[in-house]
Each structure stands twice: as structure tokens, then as C-alpha cells.
Design a protein around this motif. Structure first.
Motif, PDB file in Angstrom:
ATOM      1  N   TYR A 173     -44.445 -80.958 -32.899  1.00  0.00           N
ATOM      2  CA  TYR A 173     -43.595 -80.283 -32.975  1.00  0.00           C
ATOM      3  C   TYR A 173     -43.100 -78.893 -32.708  1.00  0.00           C
ATOM      4  O   TYR A 173     -42.935 -78.246 -31.540  1.00  0.00           O
ATOM      5  N   LEU A 174     -43.246 -78.353 -33.836  1.00  0.00           N
ATOM      6  CA  LEU A 174     -43.225 -76.945 -33.709  1.00  0.00           C
ATOM      7  C   LEU A 174     -44.651 -76.464 -32.747  1.00  0.00           C
ATOM      8  O   LEU A 174     -44.077 -75.359 -32.106  1.00  0.00           O
ATOM      9  N   VAL A 175     -45.471 -76.433 -33.179  1.00  0.00           N
ATOM     10  CA  VAL A 175     -46.675 -75.820 -31.882  1.00  0.00           C
ATOM     11  C   VAL A 175     -46.129 -75.951 -30.655  1.00  0.00           C
ATOM     12  O   VAL A 175     -46.284 -74.924 -29.442  1.00  0.00           O
ATOM     13  N   PHE A 176     -45.782 -77.252 -29.886  1.00  0.00           N
ATOM     14  CA  PHE A 176     -45.705 -77.437 -28.485  1.00  0.00           C
ATOM     15  C   PHE A 176     -44.025 -77.212 -28.197  1.00  0.00           C
ATOM     16  O   PHE A 176     -44.073 -76.432 -27.083  1.00  0.00           O
ATOM     17  N   VAL A 177     -43.040 -77.699 -28.575  1.00  0.00           N
ATOM     18  CA  VAL A 177     -42.003 -77.061 -28.921  1.00  0.00           C
ATOM     19  C   VAL A 177     -41.202 -75.846 -28.999  1.00  0.00           C
ATOM     20  O   VAL A 177     -41.078 -74.982 -28.641  1.00  0.00           O
ATOM     21  N   ILE A 178     -41.390 -75.813 -30.467  1.00  0.00           N
ATOM     22  CA  ILE A 178     -40.530 -74.884 -30.922  1.00  0.00           C
ATOM     23  C   ILE A 178     -40.936 -73.251 -30.543  1.00  0.00           C
ATOM     24  O   ILE A 178     -40.054 -72.733 -30.697  1.00  0.00           O
ATOM     25  N   GLY A 179     -42.651 -73.698 -31.052  1.00  0.00           N
ATOM     26  CA  GLY A 179     -43.243 -72.277 -30.695  1.00  0.00           C
ATOM     27  C   GLY A 179     -43.015 -72.019 -29.474  1.00  0.00           C
ATOM     28  O   GLY A 179     -42.710 -70.382 -29.417  1.00  0.00           O
ATOM     29  N   PRO A 180     -42.759 -72.762 -27.829  1.00  0.00           N
ATOM     30  CA  PRO A 180     -43.270 -72.130 -26.334  1.00  0.00           C
ATOM     31  C   PRO A 180     -41.460 -71.488 -26.585  1.00  0.00           C
ATOM     32  O   PRO A 180     -41.391 -70.209 -26.043  1.00  0.00           O
ATOM     33  N   TYR A 181     -40.711 -72.520 -26.821  1.00  0.00           N
ATOM     34  CA  TYR A 181     -39.487 -71.947 -26.469  1.00  0.00           C
ATOM     35  C   TYR A 181     -39.300 -70.629 -27.709  1.00  0.00           C
ATOM     36  O   TYR A 181     -38.150 -69.693 -27.173  1.00  0.00           O
ATOM     37  N   LEU A 182     -39.946 -70.162 -28.595  1.00  0.00           N
ATOM     38  CA  LEU A 182     -39.418 -68.752 -29.386  1.00  0.00           C
ATOM     39  C   LEU A 182     -40.594 -67.929 -28.997  1.00  0.00           C
ATOM     40  O   LEU A 182     -39.962 -66.489 -28.104  1.00  0.00           O
ATOM     41  N   GLN A 183     -41.643 -67.669 -27.727  1.00  0.00           N
ATOM     42  CA  GLN A 183     -42.369 -67.357 -27.376  1.00  0.00           C
ATOM     43  C   GLN A 183     -41.859 -66.606 -26.135  1.00  0.00           C
ATOM     44  O   GLN A 183     -40.822 -65.995 -25.565  1.00  0.00           O
ATOM     45  N   ALA A 184     -40.288 -67.588 -25.057  1.00  0.00           N
ATOM     46  CA  ALA A 184     -39.647 -67.763 -24.234  1.00  0.00           C
ATOM     47  C   ALA A 184     -38.514 -66.597 -24.697  1.00  0.00           C
ATOM     48  O   ALA A 184     -38.489 -65.543 -23.916  1.00  0.00           O
ATOM     49  N   PHE A 185     -37.845 -67.174 -26.127  1.00  0.00           N
ATOM     50  CA  PHE A 185     -37.176 -65.389 -26.004  1.00  0.00           C
ATOM     51  C   PHE A 185     -37.987 -64.630 -26.198  1.00  0.00           C
ATOM     52  O   PHE A 185     -37.117 -63.678 -26.041  1.00  0.00           O
ATOM     53  N   TYR A 186     -38.840 -64.273 -27.221  1.00  0.00           N
ATOM     54  CA  TYR A 186     -39.283 -63.103 -26.638  1.00  0.00           C
ATOM     55  C   TYR A 186     -39.544 -62.367 -25.937  1.00  0.00           C
ATOM     56  O   TYR A 186     -39.425 -61.122 -25.375  1.00  0.00           O
ATOM     57  N   LEU A 187     -40.481 -62.995 -24.811  1.00  0.00           N
ATOM     58  CA  LEU A 187     -40.925 -62.606 -23.136  1.00  0.00           C
ATOM     59  C   LEU A 187     -39.909 -61.903 -22.752  1.00  0.00           C
ATOM     60  O   LEU A 187     -39.629 -60.925 -21.680  1.00  0.00           O
ATOM     61  N   ALA A 188     -38.169 -62.577 -22.921  1.00  0.00           N
ATOM     62  CA  ALA A 188     -37.404 -62.451 -22.651  1.00  0.00           C
ATOM     63  C   ALA A 188     -36.692 -61.016 -22.535  1.00  0.00           C
ATOM     64  O   ALA A 188     -35.708 -60.768 -21.837  1.00  0.00           O
ATOM     65  N   LEU A 189     -37.155 -60.475 -23.643  1.00  0.00           N
ATOM     66  CA  LEU A 189     -36.385 -59.371 -24.478  1.00  0.00           C
ATOM     67  C   LEU A 189     -37.610 -57.710 -23.960  1.00  0.00           C
ATOM     68  O   LEU A 189     -38.033 -56.616 -23.697  1.00  0.00           O
ATOM     69  N   THR A 190     -38.892 -58.645 -22.858  1.00  0.00           N
ATOM     70  CA  THR A 190     -39.607 -57.775 -22.408  1.00  0.00           C
ATOM     71  C   THR A 190     -39.787 -57.430 -20.870  1.00  0.00           C
ATOM     72  O   THR A 190     -38.817 -58.387 -20.340  1.00  0.00           O
ATOM     73  N   ASP A 191     -40.809 -56.453 -20.883  1.00  0.00           N
ATOM     74  CA  ASP A 191     -41.212 -56.700 -19.065  1.00  0.00           C
ATOM     75  C   ASP A 191     -41.966 -56.998 -18.822  1.00  0.00           C
ATOM     76  O   ASP A 191     -42.694 -57.077 -17.982  1.00  0.00           O
ATOM     77  N   TRP A 192     -42.676 -58.209 -19.893  1.00  0.00           N
ATOM     78  CA  TRP A 192     -44.157 -58.749 -19.105  1.00  0.00           C
ATOM     79  C   TRP A 192     -44.372 -59.160 -18.011  1.00  0.00           C
ATOM     80  O   TRP A 192     -43.292 -59.846 -17.134  1.00  0.00           O
ATOM     81  N   ARG A 193     -45.574 -58.716 -17.408  1.00  0.00           N
ATOM     82  CA  ARG A 193     -45.957 -58.560 -15.654  1.00  0.00           C
ATOM     83  C   ARG A 193     -46.626 -60.359 -15.948  1.00  0.00           C
ATOM     84  O   ARG A 193     -47.374 -60.289 -14.735  1.00  0.00           O
ATOM     85  N   GLY A 194     -46.925 -61.276 -17.118  1.00  0.00           N
ATOM     86  CA  GLY A 194     -48.118 -62.319 -17.171  1.00  0.00           C
ATOM     87  C   GLY A 194     -49.824 -61.657 -17.337  1.00  0.00           C
ATOM     88  O   GLY A 194     -50.899 -62.620 -17.455  1.00  0.00           O
ATOM     89  N   VAL A 195     -49.842 -60.502 -17.009  1.00  0.00           N
ATOM     90  CA  VAL A 195     -51.367 -60.026 -16.871  1.00  0.00           C
ATOM     91  C   VAL A 195     -51.928 -59.357 -17.452  1.00  0.00           C
ATOM     92  O   VAL A 195     -52.814 -58.921 -18.111  1.00  0.00           O
ATOM     93  N   SER A 196     -51.098 -58.375 -18.502  1.00  0.00           N
ATOM     94  CA  SER A 196     -51.153 -56.936 -19.152  1.00  0.00           C
ATOM     95  C   SER A 196     -51.014 -57.973 -20.831  1.00  0.00           C
ATOM     96  O   SER A 196     -50.593 -58.912 -20.763  1.00  0.00           O
TER      97      SER A 196
END
Lengths: 301, 468
Positions: A20-43
Motif C-alpha cells: 500500500y505504501l509503495v503503490f498508493v501512498i508513494g505515488p501520492y507523495l510523488q504527485a504532491f512533490y511534482l506539483a511544486l516543480t516545473d518537471w516536463r516529464g523527460v528531464s
């Protein structure tokens, strides 16, 4: 608790919790972190930009259009689905004149209503492509032509397109809730309905005064499920609508915009910010719905 | 519950590991020169490909199929490097398949970046994810080591793949665009493709009187077929500078007179001759309708005939004509058509065998590779003379005739489609709104200009420039 049993329980829980932590909570945390970045998906290196993405969201007309569509879905989808499902479930379980049995052939109807639920969403989309086809080859338009009416642009008329898609969502969802409510109704002791019938209650009175209050728990769960479903709609809109979300953005929904922003526009940071917004919208709805519909439980035992 | 402190710390340690897991998604590499094992470079092996290095090729399996890769280019590669294992991947969804692999640093060696879900080249180049293909074009050609690869391809085809000022994509397929019709149907009815807009209007009226839909395009999933018409007409009115300005996000590029005139002319065709149902139909459905003799003109590229070859009845004969002249004072003559190098092939800079990737592209650009491609796909490549002597289909014959009539009057390509996907997406929506009568030509131009301005002002989108 006995000494050592904690270890025993933890042993069983460790794996599911880890998954659950790896496949549910992990992606959530990652999404919250990404939301604060300008990541373009390939860099390799997302740059932290604070709340910039959320600021941009406030002024994004497409985002608000999608949110407004969810508002419509949130009202219409549960109302229509629950209304129809309750009606059918009541007829199936207590629709006969006596008020204690279903209408003739009710078991057959129950199975038929459940069919759409069995189909994959993509299959439903393809099916309704044929139903809604805008030229005379469409099933609906073919029928209209047969009675001398012109073709209707079910999915091409911006005022109609969203409603056509909502109709499919309702069509697909009703069967499941018929079964859910049937189970709920079957759990209501026969005596209660019989007593009401003896007191002279008609079918309408019986439904509103006896069946509905006793079904409240199922209804509440159904309301929350459908509300959450109202924040999706991705697959059907992607398959059915013109230009994925068109015409002129008339059918777009947030999951579709997130997908487009990420994979087409390569703006993963911004897409993640939309995802975070969607997360909070869904969460707010679920909490509100549970709070508003809370009632005293009726104990049948 | 007996929860002791040590176990608690264990739990926290687990969380720390977890937060490290997502970070792996951003493995990075800044290289833009070939990586991976290399062998000895020589005239026969200019990029120094290692003999036994595996090669992974991802092909977009759309209108062109993927037989050209599995039956021609990959066997040619395997023949040159018998020790190498060639892995073939076919997909219709390039971006969804490959974006996570780019982010993770595990990329294939060659990619056919095509289809409606292609990857944004601007974003890839901005992140240093693509190999500069200059060494490929400077390498000796396979057929004649004295000649460089760049001299074996038609003029302008290298420029079509410029991103960030360098050739980052090999635009391999040479495509002509125009209006497609059934030559036999037109002949039977005594119809002739129109040269002026007034004649076009009159011809459409005649076709309509016959009970056909005079003009159609697939609004549901390929509105770009029609925005090409609008933009090609705009270029014919005002010259190629109109399109170069649009690509360069020049202020007022969309509200320029040629764009307005073209949009107004096409909107009128839409209002008079375009059935409303086409907004909700896909390209397959519309192309089938044309094969069934229900549509007069269909705007498309020269892959159309091959894409339809299994459905086209014997009584149907594809032919292509230029777009009619909108005004009497157009900058380009009626015969002008758009021909462009398209279908980008790219080599990721992080590829394990990027030298092999370059070599694979060099094989594609050989006479044998290009000829095999044309035999499998019916489409002509940018390699000069590679298709000479091959039997031409009727459609390709009409394209060849249109090309020789056009001479130097070639309408240039749109680079913004690859550079700014947001602008492109907006253009699809606005094209439908214009053609199906929801907005006027002036609104079309103003709304497209507003989107172009927004893209220009958006600091998160890297900007590109082209000179001509």
C-alpha cells in the motif's frame, strides 16, 4: 493482548501495508512533490517552483470549465442513477400489487439491468459510438430518420454533448445499484411491508415511508461512490467526444486535462498540480457527503 | 498493542526508504553525444558501432504499418552486425509508451515518433534527451562512401527536423498534401478540379446537386487535415512567410490578412457544403464514406491511398489536386502544393547503443532501405531517386504530376505542430468551430492569436526559431 501476538499480527500486516505504501501512498507523495516543480516529464531534474502551478491553475479557463462539468456530474449523476435504480429495485422487490413481491419476471430484469456493469468501459464507449453516430448510420439518428426527423448531433452539438455522455454513465451505473438496493430491500423483513399493506399503504406510500428510510445506509454508500465517479469520466469522454473533450471543450473533465497536459503538452508538474486539486475536490466531496447524510441508524433486529 | 520504540524506528526507516523510491523516477543524464559501447570506427562503420551491441527499435504502427522495419531495415542492420540482437517494438501510443522510459533513463535506440500521440520534440530537446543528428548527415552514404548522406536527400528535408537549431529528428517520409478525389467518378460526371475559388464553389454546388457531400474532413480525431487546408491556402495567398511567422510566434501572425482571407473562404465552404455530421466522424469513417462514393473532395496527405488500399473498390481511383486559388492576386500560383518531409525518427541521447541508432538511420537513408520502404508503404522517402522505376499507383502518379507542375512553388511545412503542442491542440478545436459555423473567421484569427500570445508568454515552454 498476549505477549508476542503483536509480532504475529504485524507479520501478517507488513506485506499489505508495504504494498500500500509503495503503490498508493508513494505515488501520492510523488504527485504532491511534482506539483511544486516545473518537471516536463523527460528531464532528469525537476526544478522546484513553489506554488507557481497552483497560481496558474486559478487563471486557467480550461481547468475551470472541467471543474464546472464535474459540478454538473456531481448533481446529475447520483440523482439520475439513484432515482432510476431505486425505482427499478422497488419494482423488482415490492412492485407487485400485493406490495410484498416483485413485478412479474423480476429476476430476469435484475439480470438484464446488470449487463452494462459487466462490459468494460471501453466496450461501452465503442457501443455508444454506434448509438450516437452523427450521420444516418447512427442507431438513434436512424430511428429519428425513420420517423421523418433530422439527424441530431448527439456528441457534436456543444449544448448536448455532455448530456449524451452523462446518459451513458447513468446507463452503465444503474444496474449495479439496482442489485445493491435489491439486496438492501431483501434484508427488510417481510412483516414490515405486510404490516404497512394491512394498514392500507399504497405502493408510493410504502416506498417513501417504509423502504427508503430502511435503505438509508445503502443509499449513503451509493451516493459517495457515484460522487467519486463524477470526478472521473475519463474513458468515456476520451472515446466518445469530438477532439477528446470537445466540441469547444464542452465535455472535458479533469482526468482528461491532466492526461493531455502531461502526455501531450509535456507539462508533468502542472498536470500533477491539477491532480492534487482533483484529489482535494474528491476528498472534500466524500467528507461532506458522509457528514451531510449522517442519520440515526434504524435497527431492524 | 505492545509497540516498542525500536519497532517504531524501524517503521520510520521504512518510510525514509519509500520517499527515496519515487526519487528514482528522475534518473538523469545530460549527454548529447553518443553513449554506450563503441567498436572501431571506419569508413564502413562511421559511428563505431559495437558489433554485438543490441539494438531496440520502436516503430509507430499506423498508416505506414511496421513491415518496412521488420522486413527491410532491421534485417539490413542484422546483416551488417550479425552479432547484434535487434529488438522490435510496435505501438500506436508513442508518448504513453516512451515517456516513462525517458524519465527513467531506459530508452530505446531508435524511435519513429509519429501518430496523434507523438512526443513533444521541444520538450525532449530542451531536456537534452535527443542526439544531434549532424554526424549522421555528415557521414558517408552507404551506397557511395564518397558522397555525404546530406547530399543524398532532397532539399529542405534536413531543415524540417531542426529543433533548437540542430537536426534532432530525421523527417524521413516525403509527403504531398492536397484535395483527394475519385478520378473515375469525376470523369464520369464531367467534373474538373477547380483552379479559382469561384469555380471551386460552383463545382461543389454541382457535386451537391448530384446528392454527394462535396467536401468533408474528420472533425472527431483529425481536424488537422482541415487546418492544413486553411494554412496552405493562407500561404498561397500571402507566401510562405505567413507560415514562418506563425511558427516564430510573431505578433499578429494569426490576424494577418492572408490567414483571415483563407479562414473566411474555408468557413464559407463549411457553411455551404460541409455536413454537420462530419464533426463527429473519424478519419476511417470519412475515408470509407469517400470510397463508397458519398464525398467529393477530402483534404489529406499522400499516405491516404495506401492507408485505404484494402477498402478501395476497383471502380475507385485516387487522384490529388492543389487547393484552388483564393484570390486573383495570390502570391503563389494555383499549381503550388505543400510537399514536406514528415514522420520524425529520433535517437535518444541516453540510448545504450546510440551509435547503432545512428547507423540504423543511415541504413534507412540508403538506396536499398528507402526503396524497400516505398515498396512496403507506398510512400516516397526523402532519399533522392530511391523510388525511380518503381511502378506507381494512380494516386502517386497524380502526386508526381502535381509536383512537377508545382516546380519551385512549394508551400512550406508547419513547425509549430512539433514545437508547441498546446497551440496545435487549440487549432484543432478552433478549426472545427470555424468550419461548423460556431465562430467567424475574425474570431478564429483573434482566438488563435490569443493562444499564440499565451504560448509566447509562457516561460515554461522553450521557444524555437526558424529562418525560412
Amino acid at each position: 493482548m498476549r505477549r508476542g501476538s503483536g509480532k504475529f499480527v504485524a507479520g501478517f500486516l507488513a506485506l499489505p501495508v508495504l504494498v500500500y505504501l509503495v503503490f498508493v501512498i508513494g505515488p501520492y507523495l510523488q504527485a504532491f512533490y511534482l506539483a511544486l516543480t516545473d518537471w516536463r516529464g523527460v528531464s532528469g531534474s525537476p526544478e522546484f517552483i513553489g506554488l507557481g502551478n497552483f497560481e496558474r491553475l486559478l487563471g486557467d479557463a480550461t481547468f475551470w470549465k472541467a471543474v464546472s462539468h464535474h459540478a454538473i456530474l456531481l448533481v446529475v449523476l447520483p440523482l439520475a442513477t439513484l432515482g432510476i435504480a431505486l425505482f427499478f429495485a422497488f419494482l423488482i422487490n415490492a412492485g407487485a400489487r400485493s406490495g410484498t413481491r416483485g413485478v412479474w419476471g423480476s429476476r430476469f430484469y435484475q439480470a438484464v439491468f446488470f449487463f452494462p456493469q459487466v462490459l468494460a468501459v471501453a466496450a461501452v464507449g465503442v457501443l455508444f459510438q454506434a448509438v450516437y453516430r452523427p450521420d444516418s448510420g447512427g442507431i438513434l439518428n436512424g430511428l429519428l430518420n425513420a420517423v421523418g426527423l433530422d439527424n441530431v448531433g448527439w456528441l457534436t452539438d456543444p449544448d448536448l454533448a455532455l448530456w449524451s455522455i452523462i446518459a451513458v454513465l447513468v446507463w452503465q451505473a444503474v444496474g449495479f445499484y439496482v442489485v445493491l438496493f435489491s439486496a438492501g430491500m431483501a434484508a427488510i423483513p417481510k412483516e414490515i411491508h405486510e404490516a404497512a399493506a394491512l394498514d392500507g399503504a399504497g405502493r408510493g406510500r410504502m416506498f417513501f415511508s417504509v423502504t427508503l428510510p430502511l435503505l438509508w445506509d445503502s443509499l449513503q454508500a451509493a451516493w459517495v461512490y457515484l460522487g467519486i465517479a463524477a470526478f472521473d469520466g475519463f474513458a468515456l469522454v476520451a472515446v466518445l467526444s469530438v477532439n477528446r473533450g470537445g466540441p469547444d471543450g464542452a465535455t472535458t473533465v479533469l482526468p482528461l486535462e491532466i492526461w493531455r497536459t502531461a502526455f501531450s503538452f509535456s507539462k508533468f508538474g502542472y498536470a500533477a498540480a491539477m491532480g492534487v486539486a482533483l484529489f482535494f475536490l474528491t476528498l472534500t466531496f466524500a467528507l461532506l457527503a458522509l457528514r451531510v447524510t449522517r442519520r440515526e441508524r434504524i435497527d431492524l433486529a | 498493542m505492545t509497540f516498542n520504540r525500536r519497532r517504531m524506528l524501524h517503521g520510520l526507516g521504512g518510510l525514509a526508504v519509500l520517499t527515496a523510491v519515487p526519487a528514482c523516477a528522475f534518473g538523469g543524464n545530460e549527454a548529447e553525444t553518443p553513449t554506450g559501447p563503441t567498436g572501431d570506427a571506419g569508413p564502413e562503420n562511421p559511428f563505431g558501432v559495437a558489433e554485438d551491441a543490441a539494438l531496440e527499435v520502436v516503430i509507430f504502427k499506423g498508416g505506414l504499418g511496421d513491415a518496412y522495419a521488420t522486413e527491410v531495415h532491421e534485417p539490413m542492420y542484422a546483416q551488417r552486425f550479425p552479432g547484434a540482437k535487434v529488438e522490435h517494438v510496435a505501438t500506436q501510443q508513442i508518448a504513453q509508451t516512451l515517456q516513462p522510459r525517458f524519465a527513467g533513463g531506459d530508452v530505446p535506440d531508435v524511435i519513429a515518433n509519429s501518430g496523434t500521440d507523438l512526443m513533444d520534440l521541444g520538450a525532449l530537446v530542451d531536456a537534452n534527451q535527443l542526439l544531434d543528428l549532424t554526424p549522421l548527415f555528415d557521414a558517408p552514404a552507404i551506397d557511395d562512401p564518397k558522397v555525404k548522406v546530406r547530399d543524398r536527400v532532397v532539399n529542405g528535408s534536413i531543415e524540417a527536423g531542426l529543433v533548437g537549431g540542430k537536426p534532432h529528428a530525421l523527417m524521413y517520409v516525403y509527403t504531398a498534401y492536397g484535395l483527394w478525389y475519385d478520378a473515375k467518378l469525376f470523369e464520369a460526371n464531367g467534373w474538373q478540379p477547380a483552379q479559382t475559388w469561384a469555380d471551386f464553389d460552383a463545382l461543389c454546388a454541382k457535386i451537391k446537386a448530384k446528392g454527394l457531400h462535396p467536401f468533408a474532413y474528420p472533425g472527431k480525431n483529425a481536424a488537422y487535415y482541415q487546418y492544413w487546408s486553411i494554412l496552405v491556402s493562407a500561404a498561397k495567398i500571402g507566401g510562405n512567410k505567413v507560415l514562418v511567422d506563425i511558427d516564430n510566434l510573431v505578433d499578429g501572425a494569426w490576424t494577418a490578412d492572408p490567414v483571415k482571407q483563407s479562414a473566411a473562404a474555408w468557413a464559407e465552404i463549411g457553411a455551404k457544403y460541409l455536413d454537420k455530421s462530419y464533426e463527429g466522424l473519424t478519419h476511417t469513417e470519412v475515408q470509407t464514406a469517400q470510397n463508397q462514393g458519398r464525398i467529393g473532395f477530402f483534404p489529406c496527405g499522400s499516405w491516404l491511398e495506401n492507408e485505404q488500399k484494402d477498402q478501395t473498390p476497383d471502380s475507385f481511383e485516387y487522384a490529388m489536386c492543389p487547393l484552388p486559388s483564393v484570390t486573383g492576386g495570390d502570391a503563389m500560383p494555383y499549381a503550388a502544393i505543400r510537399t514536406a518531409a514528415g514522420e520524425g525518427y529520433i535517437v535518444p541521447s541516453q540510448a545504450k547503443n546510440s551509435a547503432g541508432g545512428l547507423e540504423y538511420l543511415r541504413i534507412m537513408l540508403s538506396h536499398e532501405g528507402a526503396r524497400g520502404f516505398t515498396e512496403r508503404t507506398g510512400s516516397i522517402t526523402i532519399v533522392k531517386g530511391a523510388a525511380d522505376g518503381l511502378p506507381l499507383s494512380p494516386g502517386n502518379k497524380s502526386v508526381a504530376a502535381a509536383q512537377s507542375a508545382a516546380g519551385d512553388n512549394i508551400v512550406t511545412y508547419n513547425a509549430f505542430e512539433n514545437w508547441y503542442k498546446e497551440l496545435e491542440t487549440e487549432l484543432r478545436a478552433k478549426t472545427n468551430a470555424l468550419m461548423f459555423g460556431r465562430i467567424t473567421a475574425d474570431q478564429f484569427c483573434a482566438e488563435m492569436q490569443a493562444k499564440a500570445d499565451a504560448v509566447k508568454a509562457d516561460s515554461s515552454i522553450p521557444k524555437q526559431q526558424r529562418n525560412g
